[in-house]
Enzyme design. Structure first.
Site, PDB file in Angstrom:
ATOM      1  N   LYS A   1     -26.754  -9.061 -11.973  1.00 42.72           N
ATOM      2  CA  LYS A   1     -27.022 -10.376 -12.585  1.00 42.72           C
ATOM      3  C   LYS A   1     -26.279 -10.447 -13.927  1.00 42.72           C
ATOM      4  O   LYS A   1     -25.056 -10.488 -13.913  1.00 42.72           O
ATOM      5  CB  LYS A   1     -28.532 -10.595 -12.687  1.00 42.72           C
ATOM      6  CG  LYS A   1     -29.178 -10.752 -11.301  1.00 42.72           C
ATOM      7  CD  LYS A   1     -30.641 -11.162 -11.351  1.00 42.72           C
ATOM      8  CE  LYS A   1     -31.127 -11.509  -9.950  1.00 42.72           C
ATOM      9  NZ  LYS A   1     -32.123 -10.550  -9.427  1.00 42.72           N
TER      10      LYS A   1
ATOM     11  N   HIS B   1     -34.104 -10.148 -14.205  1.00 43.56           N
ATOM     12  CA  HIS B   1     -33.725 -11.470 -14.728  1.00 43.56           C
ATOM     13  C   HIS B   1     -33.808 -11.525 -16.245  1.00 43.56           C
ATOM     14  O   HIS B   1     -33.487 -12.559 -16.832  1.00 43.56           O
ATOM     15  CB  HIS B   1     -34.636 -12.565 -14.150  1.00 43.56           C
ATOM     16  CG  HIS B   1     -34.176 -13.106 -12.845  1.00 43.56           C
ATOM     17  ND1 HIS B   1     -33.056 -13.900 -12.709  1.00 43.56           N
ATOM     18  CD2 HIS B   1     -34.675 -12.963 -11.594  1.00 43.56           C
ATOM     19  CE1 HIS B   1     -32.900 -14.224 -11.440  1.00 43.56           C
ATOM     20  NE2 HIS B   1     -33.868 -13.669 -10.740  1.00 43.56           N
TER      21      HIS B   1
ATOM     22  N   SER C   1     -38.643 -15.575 -11.493  1.00 42.10           N
ATOM     23  CA  SER C   1     -37.395 -16.292 -11.250  1.00 42.10           C
ATOM     24  C   SER C   1     -37.563 -17.768 -10.922  1.00 42.10           C
ATOM     25  O   SER C   1     -36.610 -18.525 -11.042  1.00 42.10           O
ATOM     26  CB  SER C   1     -36.617 -15.613 -10.130  1.00 42.10           C
ATOM     27  OG  SER C   1     -37.326 -15.730  -8.920  1.00 42.10           O
TER      28      SER C   1
HETATM   29  C1  LIG Z   1     -32.481  -9.882  -8.152  1.00 35.70           C
HETATM   30  C2  LIG Z   1     -33.683  -9.044  -8.296  1.00 35.70           C
HETATM   31  C3  LIG Z   1     -33.785  -7.807  -7.661  1.00 35.70           C
HETATM   32  C4  LIG Z   1     -32.727  -7.310  -6.710  1.00 35.70           C
HETATM   33  O1  LIG Z   1     -31.612  -6.858  -7.409  1.00 35.70           O
HETATM   34  P1  LIG Z   1     -30.321  -6.391  -6.554  1.00 35.70           P
HETATM   35  O2  LIG Z   1     -29.628  -5.448  -7.469  1.00 35.70           O
HETATM   36  O3  LIG Z   1     -29.548  -7.628  -6.258  1.00 35.70           O
HETATM   37  O4  LIG Z   1     -30.837  -5.738  -5.330  1.00 35.70           O
HETATM   38  C5  LIG Z   1     -34.911  -7.035  -7.889  1.00 35.70           C
HETATM   39  N1  LIG Z   1     -35.911  -7.474  -8.686  1.00 35.70           N
HETATM   40  C6  LIG Z   1     -35.861  -8.674  -9.292  1.00 35.70           C
HETATM   41  C7  LIG Z   1     -36.990  -9.107 -10.161  1.00 35.70           C
HETATM   42  C8  LIG Z   1     -34.752  -9.492  -9.107  1.00 35.70           C
HETATM   43  O5  LIG Z   1     -34.715 -10.683  -9.705  1.00 35.70           O
END
Ligand SMILES: *Cc1c(COP(=O)(O)O)cnc(C)c1O
Length: 396
Positions: free
Chosen positions: A242, A211, A183
């Site tokens: 996301k 992501h 990220s």
């Molecule tokens: C955002 C993210 C998470 C967490 O996801 P949520 O559903 O918001 O708990 C887990 N792993 C990665 C790689 C992320 O970018």
């Protein structure tokens, strides 16, 4: 008692503030979207949401959610295995499996829970987890909860991964785990090479597509599509928070027996509430939409290419990326904060990141592109970056 403890906490909080690491939350009073309104009344263009496909405020998803509210009610008041499973939960699980070309899917309240609950039921102290050094916090926590021996390799470094695999040879089963897209840089895990190494060293592979799902690969199936290895990773985790609508929810999808055992043993699944039916209904609509047309994925890809090429031409130093994350390198922490503040004055909302979120001396502004951005939004951001970059002597 609390007086002393209060002093202790105030000390820690002050220290966070002194280091300039205190996080303040900006208040948004409009729906999430390419243009948002802050509580100050300021209207800004948003370039820091994970709203990659622009679905956070999509009318079709809202309609699907509203209609599920009418026919399935608001909440389930139960974990899945007691009385928290509806037809909508099962349908979404099946659709996610079809989308990623896997056998079956298990839903969680968040991907944080999916990652938190995946390792402990599957691996014991006889086994090994080999984890990328830049993996998400939820993977790190999940690995901590299991007794498997831990090995770490430098970010996307295949020589180091091979070295760790050799060291893990004595263990019974091996699982390599990686984020699909990292990220902070937007770089992609070299999944083709990871799968090669896994085959050579008799290991399984897990990839977190949080992501990358909806973003990477021609049709948004993530890094397994990008590297043409769909169906080859034993485990994929991801989020509905996301690109996939942005509300809440996570999932693990993969081999049938893995998912079956997780339903029996995974603690965040067994001991935490079922996601609301309206979220499952919107998720079903979202997967249908992504299967019926490639419009959003195509628009996101063309927006990312346009932004990155124009920013590079303007003289900015952009980290190599294969995702919708674009790191504009400034290297200096103070500069990154000043840059972001001036951009906000220009109506562009982005975030500056610096140590310890990124390595020392690698401060940057992270821009996240979306299919919801129109060309005029991108042009306005590029113009603001160029103006501010010249003012701060980052570009000439
Ligand atoms: C955002 C993210 C998470 C967490 O996801 P949520 O559903 O918001 O708990 C887990 N792993 C990665 C790689 C992320 O970018």
């Amino acid at each position: 008692m609390y007086k002393n403890y209060q002093k202790h906490l105030t000390g820690i909080i002050d220290e966070i503030k002194e280091k300039g690491l205190y996080k303040n939350e900006r208040i948004i009073v409009s729906p999430q979207g390419p243009e948002i309104i802050l509580d100050t009344g300021q209207k800004v263009l948003n370039f820091c949401a994970n709203n990659y496909l622009g679905l956070s405020n999509n009318p079709d998803l809202i309609e699907a959610a509203k209609s599920a509210l009418d026919d399935h009610g608001y909440g389930m008041s139960s974990v899945r295995f007691i009385c928290g499973t509806t037809d909508l939960h099962k349908e979404l699980e099946n659709k996610i499996a079809r989308f990623f070309n896997t056998d079956d899917t298990i839903l969680y309240a968040a991907c944080f829970d999916a990652n938190g609950g995946v390792f402990e039921p599957l691996l014991t102290d006889e086994d090994a987890v080999i984890s990328d050094s830049l993996n998400h916090a939820s993977i790190i926590d999940g690995v901590r909860l299991c007794k498997a021996r831990r090995y770490r390799y430098s970010n996307a470094d295949m020589d180091d991964l091979e070295k760790q695999l050799k060291q893990a040879k004595a263990q019974r089963f091996r699982l390599i785990v990686t984020d699909g897209v990292f990220s902070m840089d937007g770089n992609v895990a070299p999944l083709d090479k990871i799968i090669d190494l896994a085959n050579r060293y008799d290991s399984m592979v897990m990839v977190d597509e949080s992501h990358s799902a909806g973003v990477v690969g021609e049709t948004g199936r993530g890094v397994t599509e990008l590297y043409n290895v769909m169906g080859q990773a034993e485990i994929i985790t991801g989020t509905l928070g996301k690109a996939f609508g942005g509300a809440i929810g996570g999932f693990t999808t993969g081999k049938r027996e893995i998912i079956e055992l997780l339903r029996q043993r995974s603690r965040p699944y067994l001991f935490s509430n079922s996601i609301p039916p309206l979220v499952a209904a919107a998720g079903i609509r979202m997967i249908d939409m992504m299967t019926e047309t490639n419009e959003l994925q195509d628009k996101l890809h063309s927006n990312s290419e346009y932004f990155i090429s124009r920013m590079t031409n303007a003289g900015f130093d952009i980290k190599p990326t294969k995702s919708a994350i674009c790191a504009v390198m400034l290297y200096d922490a103070v500069l990154s904060q000043e840059f972001a503040a001036l951009l906000l004055d220009e109506g562009i909302y982005v975030t500056g990141f610096y140590y310890p979120v990124v390595p020392q001396g690698e401060a940057r502004i992270r821009v996240q592109l979306s299919a919801a951005h129109e060309r005029e939004h991108l042009d306005k951001a590029i113009d603001a970056f160029t103006k501010t970059g010249r003012k701060l002597k980052v570009i000439s």
